[in-house]
Design a protein around this motif. Structure first.
Motif, PDB file in Angstrom:
ATOM      1  N   ASP A  29       0.839  -1.207   0.000  1.00  0.00           N
ATOM      2  CA  ASP A  29       0.000   0.000   0.000  1.00  0.00           C
ATOM      3  C   ASP A  29       0.871   1.253   0.000  1.00  0.00           C
ATOM      4  OD1 ASP A  29      -2.397  -1.407  -0.001  1.00  0.00           O
ATOM      5  OD2 ASP A  29      -2.416  -1.538   2.195  1.00  0.00           O
ATOM      6  N   VAL A  30       2.001   1.164   0.697  1.00  0.00           N
ATOM      7  CA  VAL A  30       2.948   2.282   0.682  1.00  0.00           C
ATOM      8  C   VAL A  30       4.293   1.770   0.180  1.00  0.00           C
ATOM      9  CG1 VAL A  30       1.829   3.662   2.462  1.00  0.00           C
ATOM     10  CG2 VAL A  30       3.514   1.973   3.145  1.00  0.00           C
ATOM     11  N   LEU A  31       4.845   2.472  -0.788  1.00  0.00           N
ATOM     12  CA  LEU A  31       6.096   2.076  -1.416  1.00  0.00           C
ATOM     13  C   LEU A  31       7.228   2.935  -0.870  1.00  0.00           C
ATOM     14  CD1 LEU A  31       7.693   0.491  -3.591  1.00  0.00           C
ATOM     15  CD2 LEU A  31       7.132   2.349  -5.183  1.00  0.00           C
ATOM     16  N   GLN A  32       8.039   2.333   0.001  1.00  0.00           N
ATOM     17  CA  GLN A  32       9.234   3.015   0.496  1.00  0.00           C
ATOM     18  C   GLN A  32      10.444   2.238  -0.016  1.00  0.00           C
ATOM     19  OE1 GLN A  32       7.409   3.018   4.655  1.00  0.00           O
ATOM     20  NE2 GLN A  32       8.642   4.894   4.720  1.00  0.00           N
ATOM     21  N   ILE A  33      11.418   2.972  -0.523  1.00  0.00           N
ATOM     22  CA  ILE A  33      12.540   2.302  -1.184  1.00  0.00           C
ATOM     23  C   ILE A  33      13.837   2.512  -0.420  1.00  0.00           C
ATOM     24  CG2 ILE A  33      11.487   2.266  -3.473  1.00  0.00           C
ATOM     25  CD1 ILE A  33      12.981   4.788  -4.203  1.00  0.00           C
ATOM     26  N   ASP A  34      14.742   1.567  -0.618  1.00  0.00           N
ATOM     27  CA  ASP A  34      16.011   1.567   0.102  1.00  0.00           C
ATOM     28  C   ASP A  34      17.011   0.825  -0.776  1.00  0.00           C
ATOM     29  OD1 ASP A  34      17.901   1.872   2.076  1.00  0.00           O
ATOM     30  OD2 ASP A  34      16.834   0.706   3.594  1.00  0.00           O
ATOM     31  N   TYR A  35      18.267   0.820  -0.362  1.00  0.00           N
ATOM     32  CA  TYR A  35      19.246  -0.036  -1.025  1.00  0.00           C
ATOM     33  C   TYR A  35      19.291  -1.391  -0.333  1.00  0.00           C
ATOM     34  CZ  TYR A  35      20.869   3.870  -3.785  1.00  0.00           C
ATOM     35  OH  TYR A  35      20.918   4.914  -4.673  1.00  0.00           O
TER      36      TYR A  35
END
Length: 203
Positions: free
Chosen positions: A35-41
């Motif tokens: 529902d929520v797209l949070q991005i990281d390495y």
């Protein structure tokens, strides 16, 4: 000459490009499941994290993040300065939720911004998607306005945006409570970002 409008880009193609650079979702799940797209390495990469312009009283949930003393009112200006000084374009702008919550909070604030209103009038199909907008150096002033509108008026995580640079290992998350989070994929770029932010805030 008409207003230059940021172009929407196909999500799946954009995500393939980012995964080649070791970008993952925060939970490790596929973007379509979130529902929520949070991005990281990916955790195998030694990333450096810097936060500024958090809401008063907000406790960051990011381990070992460096906190810069940047007033919330200057957050968009500082981010614009960093991205411009380091020539970190093109970039992809993603909604953390879908575009509709972002447009709902931002558009009433940016009615005088010709470039944003042009995007708003074109965006009917994309409002229920995460198709990213492609942002060039010439668009940074609009990005600054967008960041300030989110930090000044949004309340929920899903009203925030993420930014991924394509020419350098930099991810940015802009969300109401946490302010601006920079995730930087190598030490030398982290040093540059720190130096630019420090010079700006001290100058």
């Amino acid at each position: 000459m008409g207003v230059l409008v940021l172009e929407f880009f196909e999500f799946d193609r954009a995500w393939r490009t980012l995964t080649d650079e070791e970008v993952v979702t925060l939970t490790g799940e596929a973007p379509a499941e979130l529902d929520v797209l949070q991005i990281d390495y990916h955790e195998s990469r030694d990333a450096h994290r810097t936060i500024f312009a958090m809401r008063d009283g907000h406790e960051p949930d990011v381990v070992d993040a460096e906190v810069l003393e940047v007033p919330r009112s200057q957050a968009g200006e500082v981010l614009e300065h960093i991205l411009h000084k380091l020539h970190l374009a093109p970039m992809l702008l993603f909604p953390i939720g879908k575009w509709r919550p972002v447009f709902d909070v931002v558009t009433p604030v940016l009615t005088d911004n010709e470039q944003w209103m042009a995007i708003d009038s074109e965006a009917t199909i994309e409002l229920n998607t995460r198709e990213p907008l492609v942002c060039e150096l010439r668009d940074l002033h609009l990005l600054r306005a967008l960041v300030d509108a989110i930090l000044g008026h949004a309340e929920k995580l899903e009203q925030g945006i993420s930014i991924a640079a394509l020419q350098a290992p930099l991810l940015v998350e802009v969300e109401p409570a946490g302010g601006v989070l920079l995730t930087i994929g190598n030490e030398s770029l982290a040093d540059e970002v720190r130096a630019v932010a420090a010079a700006f805030t001290q100058g």
